[in-house]
Design an enzyme around this catalytic site. Sequence first.
Site, PDB file in Angstrom:
ATOM      1  N   HIS A 180       0.753  -1.145  -0.084  1.00 24.11           N
ATOM      2  CA  HIS A 180      -0.146  -0.031  -0.051  1.00 24.11           C
ATOM      3  C   HIS A 180       0.869   1.325  -0.126  1.00 24.11           C
ATOM      4  O   HIS A 180       0.143   2.449  -0.116  1.00 24.11           O
ATOM      5  CB  HIS A 180      -1.001   0.089   1.129  1.00 24.11           C
TER       6      HIS A 180
HETATM    7  C1  UD1 Z   1      -1.907   5.236   6.182  1.00 26.31           C
HETATM    8  C2  UD1 Z   1      -0.636   5.822   6.856  1.00 26.31           C
HETATM    9  C3  UD1 Z   1       0.546   4.612   6.615  1.00 26.31           C
HETATM   10  C4  UD1 Z   1      -0.013   3.321   7.343  1.00 26.31           C
HETATM   11  C5  UD1 Z   1      -1.386   2.973   6.737  1.00 26.31           C
HETATM   12  C6  UD1 Z   1      -1.925   1.474   6.879  1.00 26.31           C
HETATM   13  C7  UD1 Z   1       0.044   8.116   6.863  1.00 26.31           C
HETATM   14  C8  UD1 Z   1       0.877   9.144   6.117  1.00 26.31           C
HETATM   15  N1  UD1 Z   1       0.106   6.843   6.004  1.00 26.31           N
HETATM   16  O1  UD1 Z   1      -1.512   5.042   4.968  1.00 26.31           O
HETATM   17  O2  UD1 Z   1       1.717   4.994   7.298  1.00 26.31           O
HETATM   18  O3  UD1 Z   1       1.015   2.133   7.115  1.00 26.31           O
HETATM   19  O4  UD1 Z   1      -2.304   4.132   6.749  1.00 26.31           O
HETATM   20  O5  UD1 Z   1      -3.082   1.077   6.188  1.00 26.31           O
HETATM   21  O6  UD1 Z   1      -0.590   8.198   7.747  1.00 26.31           O
HETATM   22  N2  UD1 Z   1      -9.041   4.760   2.416  1.00 26.31           N
HETATM   23  C9  UD1 Z   1     -10.137   4.020   2.503  1.00 26.31           C
HETATM   24  N3  UD1 Z   1     -10.858   3.713   3.569  1.00 26.31           N
HETATM   25  C10 UD1 Z   1     -10.262   4.074   4.796  1.00 26.31           C
HETATM   26  C11 UD1 Z   1      -8.972   4.716   4.653  1.00 26.31           C
HETATM   27  C12 UD1 Z   1      -8.555   4.956   3.667  1.00 26.31           C
HETATM   28  O7  UD1 Z   1     -10.951   3.862   1.233  1.00 26.31           O
HETATM   29  O8  UD1 Z   1     -10.745   3.619   5.820  1.00 26.31           O
HETATM   30  C13 UD1 Z   1      -8.403   5.213   1.143  1.00 26.31           C
HETATM   31  C14 UD1 Z   1      -8.627   6.609   0.938  1.00 26.31           C
HETATM   32  O9  UD1 Z   1      -8.859   6.776  -0.839  1.00 26.31           O
HETATM   33  C15 UD1 Z   1      -7.456   7.334   1.083  1.00 26.31           C
HETATM   34  C16 UD1 Z   1      -6.409   6.420   0.875  1.00 26.31           C
HETATM   35  O10 UD1 Z   1      -6.879   4.984   1.173  1.00 26.31           O
HETATM   36  O11 UD1 Z   1      -7.158   8.534   0.419  1.00 26.31           O
HETATM   37  C17 UD1 Z   1      -5.196   6.406   1.764  1.00 26.31           C
HETATM   38  O12 UD1 Z   1      -5.645   6.475   3.185  1.00 26.31           O
HETATM   39  P1  UD1 Z   1      -4.572   7.361   4.017  1.00 26.31           P
HETATM   40  O13 UD1 Z   1      -5.211   7.417   5.601  1.00 26.31           O
HETATM   41  O14 UD1 Z   1      -4.524   8.653   3.534  1.00 26.31           O
HETATM   42  O15 UD1 Z   1      -3.221   6.725   3.886  1.00 26.31           O
HETATM   43  P2  UD1 Z   1      -2.895   4.983   4.008  1.00 26.31           P
HETATM   44  O16 UD1 Z   1      -2.279   4.694   2.393  1.00 26.31           O
HETATM   45  O17 UD1 Z   1      -3.986   4.080   4.370  1.00 26.31           O
END
Ligand code: UD1
Length: 369
Positions: free
Chosen positions: A215
């Site tokens: 991811h």
């Molecule tokens: C975040 C953390 C990362 C961790 C990861 C675990 C940061 C910078 N990154 O990354 O360190 O390893 O979580 O998963 O804080 N999304 C959904 N549903 C959710 C959450 C996210 O669909 O419940 C999608 C959204 O489109 C979002 C994307 O995933 O834009 C990324 O989510 P985000 O929380 O920004 O970062 P992660 O890649 O999950």
Amino acid sequence: MAVFMVLDITMKVLNVVGARPNFMKIAPIAEAMKATPGLQGLLVHTGQHYDAGMSDIFFSELGIPRPDVYLGVGSGSHAEQTARVMVEFEKTCLQEKPDLILVVGDVNSTMACTLVGAKLVIPVAHVEAGLRSGDRTMPEEINRLVTDALADLLFTTSRDADENLAREGVPKEKIYFVGNVMIDTLLKHREKASALDMLSPLGVKRNGYALVTLHRPSNVDDPAVFTGILEALRVIAETLPVVFPIHPRSRRKIEEFGLDPGRVQITDPFGYLEFLNLMSNASVVLTDSGGLQEETTILRVPCLTLRHNTERPVTITHGTNILVGTDRERILNAYRRVTGGDWKPAGPPELWDGHAGERIVQVIAGSRN
Ligand code: UD1
């Protein structure tokens, strides 16, 4: 007449969680805090992760109490997400007036809440301090640097983290080497996870499949990198089943780039127990996650880390982790070596013994005076 004074010595701690890897880290700390007189832990969920499969399931499976405060910040750019957490968390702090803010890991919520605490002059404790990949293109590395520069109590999982902090000028008195709370949770739930039947529904056998997670933006946001990794996985899947529970971000990228996963079995994300079962029974794990490097070390399952660096070198020196990078041929070579039996199971790193949460809470309770 004697005058009795009742001193209010309860210490109020705001325990912060935001994203998936935070939940298993907070569980043992919240539990130990609940059992410690004089400490009142309140759970604040920023809402950085919000899907049921990325958040709710961890609360029910790990027995974490429902959050006392839910900030509902959701997704956004780094600036948007960090700013939203700060605005909302500041309100919580002004209302709750905590004596301490406790943050875990390295996600955006970790850094945002630390900044709020520092500005309001509320002490901050950082659990999993001092880890450094040396790679500032990684958003988590920025979060780690900022959080550790501002935190007042720094709890570390390994000696190399202590050294990193010392090198950055953090006074020794602030640093506590306590072990690994993620491993507390793993050891506590291992047996329960092993009772689940995860393999037959997926059509795989014990020690007869590869488990994949990916991811990191550096791996999945760049079509060339993601294509190369997926090609390696497709080749592996020709001879060994490959199970890939996919992060929502990576699923969207596969669709956006029109990538073909071939025989790789893509599934929705699993809950904690389900995933622990799958990890324990896999012949090999391929991942870009930080937590999995640690968990496979304890489970003694070989782990190929599809990154160019790691902030967790102890999983290489004391564990099963091999840093492989993202090149297709390098992944395949490492995979062949490991599945041919060329890997070294190792002893658990120091203090990864299931009691880190208790040690953290002891230090916090002792800091009251
Ligand atoms: C975040 C953390 C990362 C961790 C990861 C675990 C940061 C910078 N990154 O990354 O360190 O390893 O979580 O998963 O804080 N999304 C959904 N549903 C959710 C959450 C996210 O669909 O419940 C999608 C959204 O489109 C979002 C994307 O995933 O834009 C990324 O989510 P985000 O929380 O920004 O970062 P992660 O890649 O999950």
